[in-house]
Design a protein around this motif. Structure first.
Motif, PDB file in Angstrom:
ATOM      1  N   ALA A 187      14.359 -15.662 -43.145  1.00 24.65           N
ATOM      2  CA  ALA A 187      13.865 -14.188 -42.972  1.00 24.65           C
ATOM      3  C   ALA A 187      13.242 -14.023 -41.793  1.00 24.65           C
ATOM      4  CB  ALA A 187      12.843 -14.338 -44.070  1.00 24.65           C
ATOM      5  N   SER A 188      12.436 -15.018 -41.118  1.00 20.15           N
ATOM      6  CA  SER A 188      11.772 -15.100 -39.947  1.00 20.15           C
ATOM      7  C   SER A 188      12.551 -14.667 -38.719  1.00 20.15           C
ATOM      8  CB  SER A 188      10.811 -16.090 -39.766  1.00 20.15           C
ATOM      9  OG  SER A 188      11.893 -17.386 -39.154  1.00 20.15           O
ATOM     10  N   ASP A 189      13.813 -14.763 -38.833  1.00 19.67           N
ATOM     11  CA  ASP A 189      14.659 -14.301 -37.697  1.00 19.67           C
ATOM     12  C   ASP A 189      14.779 -12.726 -37.526  1.00 19.67           C
ATOM     13  OD1 ASP A 189      15.150 -17.022 -36.731  1.00 19.67           O
ATOM     14  OD2 ASP A 189      17.054 -17.249 -38.457  1.00 19.67           O
ATOM     15  N   ILE A 190      14.213 -12.236 -38.439  1.00 21.30           N
ATOM     16  CA  ILE A 190      14.766 -10.578 -38.577  1.00 21.30           C
ATOM     17  C   ILE A 190      14.223  -9.972 -37.149  1.00 21.30           C
ATOM     18  CG2 ILE A 190      12.555  -9.842 -39.731  1.00 21.30           C
ATOM     19  CD1 ILE A 190      14.680  -8.651 -41.562  1.00 21.30           C
ATOM     20  N   ASP A 191      12.846 -10.554 -36.635  1.00 19.12           N
ATOM     21  CA  ASP A 191      12.011  -9.881 -35.531  1.00 19.12           C
ATOM     22  C   ASP A 191      12.516 -10.488 -34.198  1.00 19.12           C
ATOM     23  OD1 ASP A 191      10.845  -7.761 -36.773  1.00 19.12           O
ATOM     24  OD2 ASP A 191       9.322  -9.249 -37.543  1.00 19.12           O
ATOM     25  N   LYS A 192      13.763 -11.309 -34.267  1.00 18.94           N
ATOM     26  CA  LYS A 192      14.132 -12.104 -32.854  1.00 18.94           C
ATOM     27  C   LYS A 192      15.298 -11.053 -32.106  1.00 18.94           C
ATOM     28  CE  LYS A 192      13.170 -16.472 -34.277  1.00 18.94           C
ATOM     29  NZ  LYS A 192      13.570 -17.925 -34.794  1.00 18.94           N
ATOM     30  N   TYR A 193      15.428 -11.599 -30.812  1.00 22.14           N
ATOM     31  CA  TYR A 193      16.389 -10.594 -30.147  1.00 22.14           C
ATOM     32  C   TYR A 193      17.678 -11.742 -29.977  1.00 22.14           C
ATOM     33  CZ  TYR A 193      13.199  -6.913 -28.859  1.00 22.14           C
ATOM     34  OH  TYR A 193      12.198  -6.276 -28.977  1.00 22.14           O
ATOM     35  N   PRO A 194      18.838 -11.202 -29.885  1.00 24.72           N
ATOM     36  CA  PRO A 194      19.997 -11.735 -30.174  1.00 24.72           C
ATOM     37  C   PRO A 194      19.910 -13.079 -28.780  1.00 24.72           C
ATOM     38  CG  PRO A 194      20.625  -9.367 -29.560  1.00 24.72           C
ATOM     39  CD  PRO A 194      19.075  -9.700 -29.891  1.00 24.72           C
ATOM     40  N   HIS A 195      19.410 -12.871 -27.723  1.00 26.14           N
ATOM     41  CA  HIS A 195      19.298 -13.903 -26.806  1.00 26.14           C
ATOM     42  C   HIS A 195      18.609 -15.264 -27.241  1.00 26.14           C
ATOM     43  CE1 HIS A 195      15.114 -13.438 -25.476  1.00 26.14           C
ATOM     44  NE2 HIS A 195      15.447 -12.293 -25.551  1.00 26.14           N
ATOM     45  N   GLU A 196      17.705 -15.067 -28.233  1.00 25.97           N
ATOM     46  CA  GLU A 196      16.940 -16.390 -28.550  1.00 25.97           C
ATOM     47  C   GLU A 196      17.971 -17.090 -29.550  1.00 25.97           C
ATOM     48  OE1 GLU A 196      12.793 -15.322 -30.073  1.00 25.97           O
ATOM     49  OE2 GLU A 196      13.460 -13.196 -29.634  1.00 25.97           O
ATOM     50  N   PHE A 197      19.265 -16.886 -29.810  1.00 28.18           N
ATOM     51  CA  PHE A 197      19.998 -17.467 -30.511  1.00 28.18           C
ATOM     52  C   PHE A 197      21.128 -18.263 -29.983  1.00 28.18           C
ATOM     53  CE2 PHE A 197      18.017 -14.409 -33.420  1.00 28.18           C
ATOM     54  CZ  PHE A 197      17.628 -15.259 -34.313  1.00 28.18           C
ATOM     55  N   SER A 198      21.817 -19.534 -30.510  1.00 26.03           N
ATOM     56  CA  SER A 198      22.976 -19.989 -29.791  1.00 26.03           C
ATOM     57  C   SER A 198      24.269 -19.143 -30.103  1.00 26.03           C
ATOM     58  CB  SER A 198      22.990 -21.499 -30.445  1.00 26.03           C
ATOM     59  OG  SER A 198      23.334 -21.241 -31.743  1.00 26.03           O
ATOM     60  N   GLY A 199      25.458 -19.615 -29.503  1.00 25.30           N
ATOM     61  CA  GLY A 199      26.606 -18.704 -29.856  1.00 25.30           C
ATOM     62  C   GLY A 199      26.921 -19.001 -31.303  1.00 25.30           C
ATOM     63  N   GLY A 200      26.708 -20.119 -31.814  1.00 22.87           N
ATOM     64  CA  GLY A 200      27.000 -20.382 -33.282  1.00 22.87           C
ATOM     65  C   GLY A 200      26.086 -19.541 -34.197  1.00 22.87           C
ATOM     66  N   GLN A 201      25.088 -19.286 -33.931  1.00 22.48           N
ATOM     67  CA  GLN A 201      23.705 -18.566 -34.616  1.00 22.48           C
ATOM     68  C   GLN A 201      23.967 -17.074 -34.661  1.00 22.48           C
ATOM     69  OE1 GLN A 201      20.153 -20.266 -32.740  1.00 22.48           O
ATOM     70  NE2 GLN A 201      19.585 -21.131 -34.832  1.00 22.48           N
ATOM     71  N   ARG A 202      24.557 -16.749 -33.435  1.00 20.08           N
ATOM     72  CA  ARG A 202      24.765 -15.321 -33.127  1.00 20.08           C
ATOM     73  C   ARG A 202      25.903 -14.834 -33.928  1.00 20.08           C
ATOM     74  NH1 ARG A 202      23.817 -14.071 -26.909  1.00 20.08           N
ATOM     75  NH2 ARG A 202      22.776 -16.026 -26.846  1.00 20.08           N
ATOM     76  N   GLN A 203      27.073 -15.932 -34.185  1.00 25.43           N
ATOM     77  CA  GLN A 203      28.344 -15.629 -34.954  1.00 25.43           C
ATOM     78  C   GLN A 203      27.936 -15.212 -36.183  1.00 25.43           C
ATOM     79  OE1 GLN A 203      30.186 -14.175 -33.249  1.00 25.43           O
ATOM     80  NE2 GLN A 203      32.238 -14.887 -33.267  1.00 25.43           N
ATOM     81  N   ARG A 204      26.931 -16.285 -36.699  1.00 31.36           N
ATOM     82  CA  ARG A 204      26.402 -16.217 -38.161  1.00 31.36           C
ATOM     83  C   ARG A 204      25.776 -14.755 -38.255  1.00 31.36           C
ATOM     84  NH1 ARG A 204      25.330 -21.216 -41.022  1.00 31.36           N
ATOM     85  NH2 ARG A 204      26.704 -22.665 -39.608  1.00 31.36           N
ATOM     86  N   ILE A 205      24.919 -14.202 -37.341  1.00 29.17           N
ATOM     87  CA  ILE A 205      24.423 -12.986 -37.452  1.00 29.17           C
ATOM     88  C   ILE A 205      25.223 -11.873 -37.403  1.00 29.17           C
ATOM     89  CG2 ILE A 205      22.827 -11.182 -35.956  1.00 29.17           C
ATOM     90  CD1 ILE A 205      21.566 -13.361 -34.906  1.00 29.17           C
ATOM     91  N   ALA A 206      26.649 -11.951 -36.772  1.00 27.85           N
ATOM     92  CA  ALA A 206      27.650 -11.049 -36.940  1.00 27.85           C
ATOM     93  C   ALA A 206      28.235 -10.845 -38.271  1.00 27.85           C
ATOM     94  CB  ALA A 206      28.719 -11.446 -35.790  1.00 27.85           C
ATOM     95  N   ILE A 207      28.348 -12.208 -38.965  1.00 34.20           N
ATOM     96  CA  ILE A 207      28.792 -12.357 -40.317  1.00 34.20           C
ATOM     97  C   ILE A 207      27.886 -11.677 -41.371  1.00 34.20           C
ATOM     98  CG2 ILE A 207      29.411 -13.902 -42.052  1.00 34.20           C
ATOM     99  CD1 ILE A 207      30.647 -15.762 -39.847  1.00 34.20           C
ATOM    100  N   ALA A 208      26.733 -11.780 -40.940  1.00 31.44           N
ATOM    101  CA  ALA A 208      25.822 -10.990 -41.881  1.00 31.44           C
ATOM    102  C   ALA A 208      25.890  -9.652 -41.689  1.00 31.44           C
ATOM    103  CB  ALA A 208      24.147 -11.491 -41.604  1.00 31.44           C
ATOM    104  N   ARG A 209      26.030  -9.238 -40.570  1.00 32.30           N
ATOM    105  CA  ARG A 209      26.289  -7.694 -40.258  1.00 32.30           C
ATOM    106  C   ARG A 209      27.446  -7.383 -40.848  1.00 32.30           C
ATOM    107  NH1 ARG A 209      26.577  -5.486 -34.172  1.00 32.30           N
ATOM    108  NH2 ARG A 209      28.431  -6.954 -34.114  1.00 32.30           N
TER     109      ARG A 209
END
Lengths: 534, 317
Positions: free
Chosen positions: A400-422
């Motif tokens: 839940a704490s990731d909600i206020d972060k920007y995409p550049h703070e994540f690795s490639g794999g984590q970003r793909q997780r964000i994309a899946i959440a979206r």
């Protein structure tokens, strides 16, 4: 002494340690593969050998090439080493060539640098020979061809021609096939192996995928966090793996989930009927990108759509997403005809290939994940939205704490997780995964695939998994469609298609897929007649 | 290639057509009587009527538009109301000053900007880079008329190398004219050079990050050689765009410099015509400036094709 001997190589950039006491050696005619994830320091090791390093790099240790310590050479002397002794092939063939110069000019330049005394005609002849040796026939690819006329695989051949035209003793190939299709990949690997054998060069091969190098390497070096964790000859390497990390890489390289042999019939969530789409090229010519394609995806079913670049799978994907018009056929989503209507869009969402490019860098994760709500007529209120975003983030393994972060703070794999959440947030019936794991390291790829498999059982969601790589699709899909030149040439239950491919194209694709459990290229006779053009 | 040129030519013609319509509408059709405007407040109504007939304002708008455009196509721009000479002759003389001045200024600005940009980029972060870019910053900020006056004070008044004002006319020979245009050209060029140098620097920096530069380095070229052989041509592409814009800007925007140096150029002619309410001249010059801008854009498009082979393809894109 060996051709190349790296002794206690350590390297740091602006004070951050990148490499720590790396030792390895390459003999003449030997292929040494360094395997590791991004950030393991494998590319930096090769950059250190040719000394093309970013600013602020400090190195220690010694690099011996042909009994000379090249780490003590001046920059000017290094230019001569690069010109005469080391050839290099890079990952991204699409951008590795100067777009405003012909391929001939770029190969000839390399020859002139390495041997300034040669006459004009001789340089030309040598350039033609180099291009011919990499499989670019001078009739079809004359010297005055510009790079933009060539495919990725062909451009990589030009880069290889540049490297070998200087008759180097050592060839470095840094992820030479990662950006290519499986069939192009197999051809380039075979070509590299052939050239190394013919010219008795040493080859330092860098890759993130154990399966890709397992076929041609004589010696394997596993790197992690800037250190060599394990190395040894290919012979018996996989039988005697000692380090945990090597075992993980090995497992990732031939990953298997349970496979179903019978697929139950369910209500269709997506139906494609006789879809055709062509593009106009010039005034009269037409390119039939998608030709009379029909298929159905049932609820909870996972379908793979496989084909090389240019086969029409991307066009088909864009049509399904309502991003592109088509001439013939229909698309039915949840039983209703879809022509880009907003109200039907909630049933289908997408995850794209590039985890770096598919987010607005100035938006926070909370806003990015909640974005699909804009397509709804009755979006929930802010509190509900936020709650839902948190829920989705937790489903994909973020917090839940990731909600206020920007995409550049994540690795490639984590970003793909964000994309899946979206993609999940509007609870669609189907998610389209467009090469969604192609840009990821093998271990990360595995984790994402597992996540997707788990989400199917939680949400009862269907996937359409679009990929050029059969291995990826194999483990996650129930059925697979193979596409070539705009047509579906084979369709069937995944496990059956893999065991018993009927169409010759499917067979070719399967053969090209790197598989760690079978070694193709070690058989040298087969190798020699295996050079065909791409 | 032929297809590309044809497409560009077509868009050129359409742009011109639209421009003439807009100019015509603003000057002649929009409410208000051009004749009364030209006569000024003190003019009698009889004189305005006479002028109206002279200008053909008693005819319909459509007819006037076609006779105006038709006249221009055959080289007849009408007679200037204040100078009482054909507008074409007036513009012809002025163009012979303005175009050489602009070209001169652009050559100077390119000659300054490209090396400065390249040197700055190749020594990024060094004292050389910082001071060159600092100077460029100042160059952008300084008003060119102030700089022009400063130059006159130094080179004409104190050193006496150049005459302070005026233009001898091309009959006086090539070199005297070039000499007379030098200080004005330098004053025009410097702010443009400052902008261009900054563009060149960032363009070179960007190009040096490209993969093909790394390929060139791997062949054994030094940084410098890689920059010169592979970077420059690619880095020139954005610079060309700016150069095209600057040409149009300088051609029409030289009013202040032309006034300071009493040069009989186009900028000054527009300014004077507006002051004297000579709408016939204003209309023609504005049209010609549009033509110049459109032609330059076309030319830049053609140069793109020479620089970048990817644009030589037929068809889409």
């Amino acid at each position: 002494m060996s051709l190349l001997e790296i002794q206690d190589l350590s390297l740091s950039i602006h004070g951050t340690t990148i490499l720590e006491k790396v030792n390895l050696s390459i003999e003449k005619g030997q292929v040494v593969a360094i395997v590791g994830e991004s950030g393991s320091g494998k590319s930096m090791t090769s950059s250190a050998v040719i000394r093309l390093l970013p600013e602020g790099t400090v190195t220690s240790g010694a690099i011996w090439l042909n009994d000379e310590n090249i780490s003590e050479k001046s920059e000017k002397e290094m230019c001569a080493v690069r010109a005469n002794e080391i050839g290099m092939v890079f990952q991204e063939p699409m951008t590795a060539l100067n777009p405003v110069e012909t391929i001939g000019a770029q190969v000839m330049e390399a020859i002139r640098i390495s041997e300034p005394g040669l006459g004009r005609a001789e340089v030309r002849e040598r350039a033609e020979l180099a291009l011919h040796r990499v499989g670019l026939d001078n009739q079809r690819f004359p010297l005055n061809t510009y790079p933009h006329k060539l495919s990725g695989g062909q451009r990589q051949r030009v880069v290889i021609a540049i490297a070998i035209s200087q008759n180097p003793a050592l060839l470095i190939a840094d992820e030479p096939t990662t950006a290519l299709d499986v069939t192009a990949q197999a051809k380039i690997m075979t070509l590299l192996k052939k050239l190394v054998d013919q010219d008795k060069m040493g080859l330092l091969l860098i890759s993130h995928d154990l399966a890709v190098v397992a076929d041609i390497a004589d010696h394997i070096v596993i790197m992690k966090d800037g250190q060599v964790v394990e190395q040894g000859p290919r012979e018996g390497f996989f039988e005697n793996m000692k380090h945990e990390y090597t075992k993980m890489l090995f497992a990732a390289a031939h990953h298997k989930l349970q496979q179903k042999f019978v697929v139950e019939e369910t209500d269709p969530v997506l139906e494609i009927r006789g879809l055709s789409k062509d593009y106009k090229i010039g005034r009269k010519e037409k390119l039939q990108a998608v030709n009379d394609v029909s298929f159905t995806i049932g609820r909870g079913e996972n379908i793979g759509l496989v084909g090389e670049s240019g086969c029409g799978k991307s066009t088909l994907t864009r049509c399904i997403l309502g991003l592109e018009d088509f001439q013939k056929g229909e698309i039915l989503i949840a039983g209703q005809k879809f022509n880009g209507e907003r109200r039907l869009r909630r049933h289908i969402n997408v995850v794209f290939q590039d985890p770096y490019g598919s987010f607005n860098p100035r938006h926070k994760v909370g806003r990015l994940v909640a974005e699909p709500y804009y397509a709804l007529d009755d979006p929930p209120n802010e509190d509900e939205k936020k709650q839902k975003v948190v829920e989705m983030l937790e489903h994909v393994g973020l917090s839940a704490s990731d909600i206020d972060k920007y995409p550049h703070e994540f690795s490639g794999g984590q970003r793909q997780r964000i994309a899946i959440a979206r993609a999940l947030i509007t609870e669609p019936d189907i998610i389209l995964l467009d090469e969604a794991t192609s840009a990821l390291d093998v271990l990360i790829r595995d984790q994402i695939l597992e996540l997707l498999a788990r989400l199917t059982s939680v949400f009862g969601i269907s996937y359409l998994f679009v990929s050029h790589d059969l291995t990826t699709v194999k483990n996650i899909t129930d059925r697979v469609l193979v596409m070539k030149d705009g047509v579906i040439v084979e369709e069937g239950i995944t496990a059956e298609v893999y065991q018993n491919p009927r169409h010759p194209y499917t067979k070719a694709l399967l053969e090209a897929s790197p598989d760690i459990t079978k070694s193709k290229i070690n058989n040298k006779e087969q190798l020699n007649d295996n050079i065909f053009q791409h | 290639m032929a297809h590309y040129i044809l497409k560009r030519l077509l868009s050129l013609v359409i742009t011109l057509l639209v421009a003439t319509i807009i100019i015509f509408l603003i000057i002649e059709v929009v409410p208000g009587d051009p004749a009364a405007y030209m006569m000024g407040l003190s003019g009698s109504s009889e004189a305005a009527d006479a002028l109206r007939i002279e200008l053909g304002l008693d005819k319909g708008a459509l007819e006037r538009y076609f006779s105006w455009v038709g006249g221009m196509l055959s080289g007849d721009f009408g007679i200037s109301y204040t100078y009482r000479v054909p507008v074409s002759q007036l513009i012809g003389e002025r163009t012979l000053v303005s175009v050489p001045l602009t070209v001169y200024a652009l050559i100077l600005s390119t000659l300054i900007a490209v090396p400065v940009g390249v040197i700055s980029a190749s020594r990024r972060g060094s004292i050389v880079d910082t001071s060159l870019m600092g100077m460029a910053q100042v160059g952008v900020a300084i008003p060119n008329f102030w700089f022009a006056i400063l130059m006159v004070l130094v080179f004409s008044t104190s050193l006496g190398w150049f005459s302070a004002v005026g233009f001898p006319g091309w009959d006086a020979g090539f070199w005297p004219c070039i000499k007379a245009l030098t200080i004005p050209a330098v004053s025009l060029a410097l702010p443009q050079a400052a902008i261009l140098a900054r563009v060149m620097r960032s363009s070179v920096l960007e190009v040096m990050q490209e993969d093909y530069i790394r390929t060139a380095r791997a062949k054994g070229l030094s940084r410098r050689q890689a920059l010169i052989r592979h970077g420059l041509r690619n880095a020139m592409i954005p610079v060309l765009t700016i150069l095209g814009l600057q040409f149009s800007f300088l051609l029409a925007g030289g009013i202040i410099i032309e006034s300071i140096f009493s040069l009989p150029g186009l900028g000054r002619l527009v300014f004077q015509s507006i002051a004297q309410r000579d709408l016939i001249v204003v209309k023609s010059i504005v049209t010609l400036l549009v033509l110049a801008v459109v032609l330059i854009t076309f030319l830049v498009d053609l140069i793109y094709v020479l620089v970048d082979p990817r644009l030589r393809e037929e068809g889409r894109g």
